[in-house]
Design an enzyme around this catalytic site. Structure first.
Site, PDB file in Angstrom:
ATOM      1  N   ASP A 146       0.819  -1.216   0.000  1.00 53.38           N
ATOM      2  CA  ASP A 146       0.000   0.000   0.000  1.00 53.38           C
ATOM      3  C   ASP A 146       0.848   1.259   0.000  1.00 53.38           C
ATOM      4  O   ASP A 146       0.307   2.357  -0.052  1.00 53.38           O
ATOM      5  CB  ASP A 146      -0.954  -0.002   1.197  1.00 53.38           C
ATOM      6  N   ASP A 448     -10.013  -4.780  11.531  1.00 52.63           N
ATOM      7  CA  ASP A 448     -10.073  -6.162  11.989  1.00 52.63           C
ATOM      8  C   ASP A 448     -11.184  -6.341  13.019  1.00 52.63           C
ATOM      9  O   ASP A 448     -12.039  -7.230  12.882  1.00 52.63           O
ATOM     10  CB  ASP A 448      -8.721  -6.609  12.552  1.00 52.63           C
TER      11      ASP A 448
END
Length: 733
Positions: A146, A448
């Site tokens: 990323d 998450d």
């Protein structure tokens, strides 16, 4: 993935023997809490309009603090009502499932910054999972970069070459530590073959680190036209925040072989497209790009998510998870994920920064009624779980992204490459369900926690797998400021969930029931720990300095109640901590509770402030990658167990003020007449002493140290000034 009928067991689940004791203790402790609040009500009833403002403030603040502590205690007990232990029988897998019938598996590895997350460490993670004991034609490893860095792509080009030597070496020598760095770390004698591989690895490592230090891939490092063409995608207009997607197949398991002639797993580099005009949704966006790219290319029914530093420590882990994914006695249509605990290498002997996060990763997950939350790494997912609830499938926008999509074209075919570049583009998700109903969920930087929470709300169940040999080993922050910044980011993300339409105490309660919603609340409301910790760090101490008793006298029965509540909570935590693993020691527990106190006065407090400012539309700092790199001096201090307060940060000011106030309060308490101190102020003196003992590393950093890890002078002076102001204000109240 069907297993034979009447097959031998693949796993077993056993309730822990401490369950009954936990419930009995919870009943007694809850009764004590009711008695405590009865006393609070009596105290409030005694307040009058003539009551000094200081007494009113102390009484009400202690009530709020105790109410918060009671709520958080209840959330903790929710994961102690049904604790279990699972066992896998990996040896029975061949009796149930032929290797030819093993399901395909994709591995997702995420990295975002080649300087904070050194590429050589990411390479070690990738090599460790490429070397799994699993059919190579069923295994694919995807790297999400990323940061969009050619340095990372270059590192993985080198890793692909080294893998052709490393994989057969591991296979032939039955190596367990299949991360080269971990395997070669011990200073022990190795054979000639291993020495040759080590020389090859060190050569690759030096080349990668030289490129990173230089900041670009020079012509002298490029081996051929294929590499040159791949790296040429980094043009003058290519930036970290604005660039087209880059997808490079580095190893193709349909054609690339190692030096022993065996096929190797796919290795695919992915840097999704980005634009400054489109929010990239942090790690959740990167994972969703991997989900789409992998669905087009391989579409394995199971995938594993890994942080860039979370290396495989057991080559048989994939066969272990098959003990659940191939078990006919488990309802596979409701099983979303299998979570392994996060275990870290490199922690010093006493884990001074509590980097093991025992409560989050080890103590609570085994007791969550419907299974553990997604912990961000070391988690195996059913791909189906990301496309709606067990009975409410949400179809993607194109058939090639469906879980039923049959991959027929080679992964490097023109049609496939065109499609994966399209689905990895920065504008692809516009007007789609990605991030809301499909994939990893957007709306919180703790993707998450948020994703796992919503999966459980949709009706999915999960499993916590804790083998004796850790499946994965990672690197925890070894810098105090890195740890605090990481935790502050978590607090902001958790509060985003708490104050969303999917709050755990409303939506979660309706969807999952009381116990599971409380289990999730235990994490979601971490920020609220700052309330009682701030109150108990200042109010009783300032009251003691001014001669105001706020707790029962020693001669009163209520004194025993307060003593029981404190010792009971701490004793239960100690027992659970010591039972959480072989590395749990008394000194580690002490440091764990000390860091809890420190977080309450630093990152919990400042995370709440940052979230509030964000909600008010006031700009705050963006997403920060936690550094996995440490300088030599910092590492040396950490290994010696010495706290490093050298990095200037406003977060340390409230903590410094608190330890100064506690020190003055203890001195004041000890100066009182012995009879008065014991009878009226015993609990306040003991509480101040407890604060002083826990604050000792900070006193050293303030007054006794001269190294770079001491507390900056301006922080010490500012803290002293604020402490003096608090004392003056308390005296006037």
């Amino acid at each position: 993935m069907a297993a034979a009928k009447n097959s031998p067991p693949l796993n077993a689940v056993t309730p822990l023997r401490r369950t009954t004791a936990n419930r009995f203790f919870a009943l007694i402790y809850a009764s004590a809490l009711l008695a405590l609040f009865y006393r609070h009500v009596r105290q409030i009833a005694l307040l009058r309009s003539t009551t000094p403002a200081s007494v009113v403030a102390a009484t009400l603040s202690l009530l709020v603090a105790d109410a918060t502590l009671a709520f958080m205690w209840c959330t903790t007990q929710s994961s102690r009502m049904y604790p279990t232990r699972r066992t896998e029988y990996v040896e029975n897998i061949p009796k149930v499932l032929k290797e030819a019938d093993f399901p395909a598996l994709d591995v997702f590895i995420c990295t975002a910054d080649p300087y904070k997350e050194p590429p050589i460490r990411v390479v070690n993670t990738a090599l460790s999972v490429m070397a799994y004991e699993y059919p190579a034609n069923k295994l694919s490893v995807y790297l999400s970069d990323d940061g969009g860095s050619q340095l990372t792509l270059f590192a993985f080009m080198e890793a692909a070459k080294f893998a052709s030597h490393w994989l057969p070496f591991c296979r032939e020598n039955k190596v367990m530590e299949r991360s080269p760095e971990d395997y070669f770390r011990p200073n022990q004698g190795i054979g000639a073959e291993a020495e040759s591989i080590k020389v090859m690895y060190e050569g690759m490592k030096v080349k990668i680190e030289n490129v990173v230090a230089k900041g670009e891939v020079g012509e002298e490092f490029i081996a051929g036209d294929k590499e040159r063409q791949a790296l040429s995608q980094w043009t003058d207009t290519f930036t970290r925040q604005s660039h087209p997607p880059v997808i490079q197949v580095l190893v193709d398991n349909s054609q690339d072989r190692d030096i022993a002639g065996n096929l190797m797993p796919n290795l695919i580099y992915v840097s999704r497209g980005k634009s400054r005009a489109v929010h990239h949704q942090f790690k959740a966006g990167a994972l969703n790009a991997l989900v789409r790219v992998s669905t087009v290319m391989t579409n394995a029914p199971i995938f594993l998510t890994l942080d860039c530093d979370m290396r495989s420590n057991d080559p048989g882990t994939l066969r272990r998870v098959l003990c659940y994914f191939a078990d006919p006695n488990i309802d596979q249509s409701k099983l979303s994920h299998i979570q392994f605990p996060q275990i870290f290498q490199g922690l010093n002997r006493d884990d001074i920064y509590a980097g093991s996060y025992k409560s989050l990763f080890h103590m609570n997950p085994p007791g969550m009624k419907n299974g553990p939350n997604y912990l961000g790494t070391g988690c195996f997912f059913h791909r189906r779980a990301l496309f709606g609830g067990p009975t409410a499938y949400v179809a993607p926008e194109i058939p090639e992204l469906s879980i039923d999509h049959v991959v027929e074209r080679p992964i490097q075919s023109q049609e496939t490459m065109e499609l994966v570049h399209r689905v990895a583009g920065f504008g692809y998700e516009n007007m789609t369900n990605w991030g809301s109903k499909v994939g990893f969920r957007y709306g919180s930087v703790v993707e998450d926690y948020y994703t796992g929470y919503l999966l459980h709300c949709e009706g999915w169940k999960s499993i916590f797998c804790t083998p004796d040999r850790p499946a994965f080993l990672g690197d925890a922050p070894t810098s105090l400021i890195d740890m605090l910044n990481q935790c502050k980011r978590w607090i902001v993300g958790l509060l985003e969930v708490v104050f969303s339409r999917y709050s755990v105490m409303t939506y979660g309660l309706r969807s999952m029931g009381l116990l599971m919603s409380l289990s999730y609340a235990q994490i979601a409301f971490w920020a609220t720990w700052s309330i009682p910790l701030v109150v108990y760090s200042f109010v009783p101490q300032l009251a003691l300095i001014n001669g105001l008793p706020v707790f029962p006298k020693v001669s009163e029965p209520w004194f025993l109640l307060y003593t029981f509540l404190f010792l009971g909570a701490y004793s239960q935590d100690l027992v659970y901590f010591l039972l959480s693993g072989s590395d749990a020691t008394l000194r580690r527990w002490w440091n764990d509770q000390r860091i809890w106190l420190i977080r309450g006065l630093t990152c919990y407090l400042f995370g709440s402030l940052e979230f509030t400012l964000k909600r008010l539309g006031i700009s705050t700092s963006g997403f920060e990658v936690t550094s996995k790199a440490a300088n030599d001096e910092q590492s040396k201090k950490y290994e010696q167990g010495v706290f490093d307060f050298g990095a200037p940060s406003p977060m340390v000011v409230p903590l410094s003020v608190a330890v100064l106030v506690n020190l003055v309060a203890l001195a004041r308490g000890l100066a009182l007449a012995p009879g008065l101190a014991i009878e009226s102020f015993a609990l306040q003196v003991l509480l101040s002493g407890f604060g002083v003992v826990n604050g000792w590393p900070l006193y050293e950093a303030m007054f006794f140290r001269s190294d770079k890890g001491k507390l900056p002078t301006n922080i010490t002076l500012a803290s002293t000034f604020v402490a003096a102001l608090l004392y003056a204000a308390a005296s006037l109240a």
